[in-house]
Every structure is written in structure tokens, then in C-alpha cells.
Design an enzyme around this catalytic site. Structure first.
Site: not given
Ligand SMILES: O=C(O)[C@@H](CO)OP(=O)(O)O
Length: 248
Positions: A9, A12-13, A21-22, A60, A87-88, A98, A182
Site C-alpha cells: 500500500h 499510511s497515516t 500499525t499491524g 490502506r 499486515e503482520r 517506532k 502490506h
Molecule cells: O507498522 C507496521 O505494521 C509495519 C508496516 O508499516 O511496519 P514495519 O516496517 O516496522 O514492520
């Protein structure tokens, strides 16, 4: 030879505010909207057409797909929304900054939570408001299927069956497919397809809104893959994703 397009995607915000986010259902920013439209434009200019699309149940990824298909004047393409492409799940980290988390726990610990194959972030308590048990989009799932946290291994375990049972047969049937998903659900798919080791997957980062083309042989084994956009811009975007989990 088959071709399939993967696309993370647009921004995102919570990408913009650098939050984990997850499964949180945040929308695209203005930049993310433009990335999705640009993805549709480059796909169209490169001669791609689709007759089936897959996405998650998170807006998203859904909106990115809609905007790209709209840009291609292909909004008639059937879309399969599958929660297993979500997303995970980021557990108790969902909503946290983060960089602040890295300042508190260290860059190394945050890298483990973000990118290690089998160490999940801390889990949500079942009483936490962020748990998805009462979310109508997951009404058909058992509580055991709704995660409280996930490592990449857990995400692989739900994403690979979508490939094996649904996407792979559709490719073999001649469908031209785009998957809008994602960062980590795509890392799970790519790990499986390319046979990337548990160690090497730590270094794979997927940029927002960039179509990634995989060419597959008759057995659906990858022959080669490439991003459609500008190589320098994509490398910079991948490095930026990698750096999101570092203390300032
Ligand atoms: O926050 C999240 O869900 C993921 C994707 O944006 O982040 P990361 O790249 O830190 O796994």
C-alpha cells in the site's frame, strides 16, 4: 511463463507518524494516495492488465488497489479480500512510535521485533481495546485465528495457504493477478516464493506503493523479479523503511 504483481500500500497515516500499525485500520495520506495512482499509471504504461485482484481487509491496501485500478480504468476487475493477507499483527506495539520504542528498548530489540523470523512482539492482553475479537470483518473467525501478536513465521503460516489454495490455482488457470498487501504479509509471500532463509529475510524491506513484478515458470518458481519504478528512488525508499525502527 507467468507474471504476477505485488504491491505494498501507499504511505499510511501511521507510516507518516512512524507508528507500529499491524491490524490497525489506518488510511492513506495524500502522499499515499498519489503513490497508489502513480503505481496504476506505471502499470498501465508498462502494458499490464489484470483479471483478478487480491487484497487484505485493511483500508490502506484496499484503497491502494482501488486507486491503482481506477488509474488503469480497470475498476471492473474482481477483488478478493482475504484477512490472511493482512499486515503482520504487531501485538502490544500497535500504536507506539517506532523511534521512541527504539530509544526505550534499543535498536537491536526493535529490529528483532520488526524483522526477526520467529520472535513475536509482546502480545496484547485479551482485555485490550485493540483486540479484534468484536470487529465485524473477522466475525467468521474463531478466537484462535485472531492474533494477539505475530512473528513473521505466524504470518507465513496464514499467507502461504492463500497462495497454495487460491492464488496459485488461479495463476495456473491463466488469470493475470495483482496483490495489494502490506510490508510484512508480502515479505512472508516472497520468503516462501524465493526460499529466503530465516536469517536473510531480516534484510528484506518493501517500499510503499511500488509495483513489484515476479516472473514465474510453469511450476510457479520465480525466474526473476523487478520493481517497475525508478531503481534509485526504490532503493532510497527501502533504506528509509529499514531506518524507521532506529532511535533518532
Ligand atoms: O507498522 C507496521 O505494521 C509495519 C508496516 O508499516 O511496519 P514495519 O516496517 O516496522 O514492520
Amino acid at each position: 511463463m507467468y507474471k504476477i504483481v505485488f504491491m505494498r500500500h501507499g504511505e499510511s497515516t501511521w507510516n507518516l507518524s512512524n507508528r507500529f500499525t499491524g491490524w490497525t485500520d489506518v488510511d492513506l495520506t495524500e502522499k499515499g494516495i498519489n503513490e497508489a495512482k502513480a503505481a496504476g499509471k506505471v502499470l498501465k504504461e508498462s502494458g499490464f492488465t489484470f483479471d483478478l485482484a487480491y487484497t487484505s481487509v485493511l483500508k490502506r491496501a484496499v484503497r491502494t488497489l482501488w486507486l491503482a485500478l481506477d488509474e488503469m480504468d480497470m475498476m471492473y476487475v474482481p477483488i478478493k479480500n482475504d484477512w490472511r493477507l493482512n499486515e503482520r499483527h504487531y501485538g502490544a506495539l500497535q500504536g507506539l512510535d517506532k523511534g521512541e520504542t527504539a530509544a526505550k528498548y534499543g535498536d537491536e530489540q526493535v529490529l528483532v521485533w520488526r524483522r526477526s523470523y520467529d520472535t513475536p512482539p509482546p502480545a496484547l492482553e485479551v482485555s485490550d481495546d485493540r483486540v479484534s475479537y468484536n470487529d465485524p470483518r473477522y466475525a467468521g473467525l474463531s478466537k484462535e485465528q485472531i492474533p494477539l501478536t505475530e512473528c513473521l513465521k505466524d504470518t507465513v503460516a496464514r499467507v502461504v495457504p492463500v497462495w497454495d489454495e487460491d492464488i496459485a490455482p488461479a495463476i495456473r488457470a491463466g488469470k493475470k493477478i495483482i496483490i495489494s498487501a502490506h510490508g510484512n504479509s508480502l515479505r512472508a509471500l516472497i520468503k516462501m516464493l524465493d526460499g529466503i532463509s530465516d536469517n536473510d529475510i531480516v534484510g528484506l524491506n518493501i517500499p510503499n506503493g511500488q509495483p513489484l513484478v515476479y516472473e514465474l515458470d510453469a511450476d510457479l518458481k520465480p525466474i526473476r523479479h523487478y520493481y517497475l519504478g525508478d531503481a534509485d528512488a526504490i532503493a532510497a525508499a527501502q533504506a528509509a523503511v529499514a531506518n524507521q525502527g532506529k532511535a533518532k
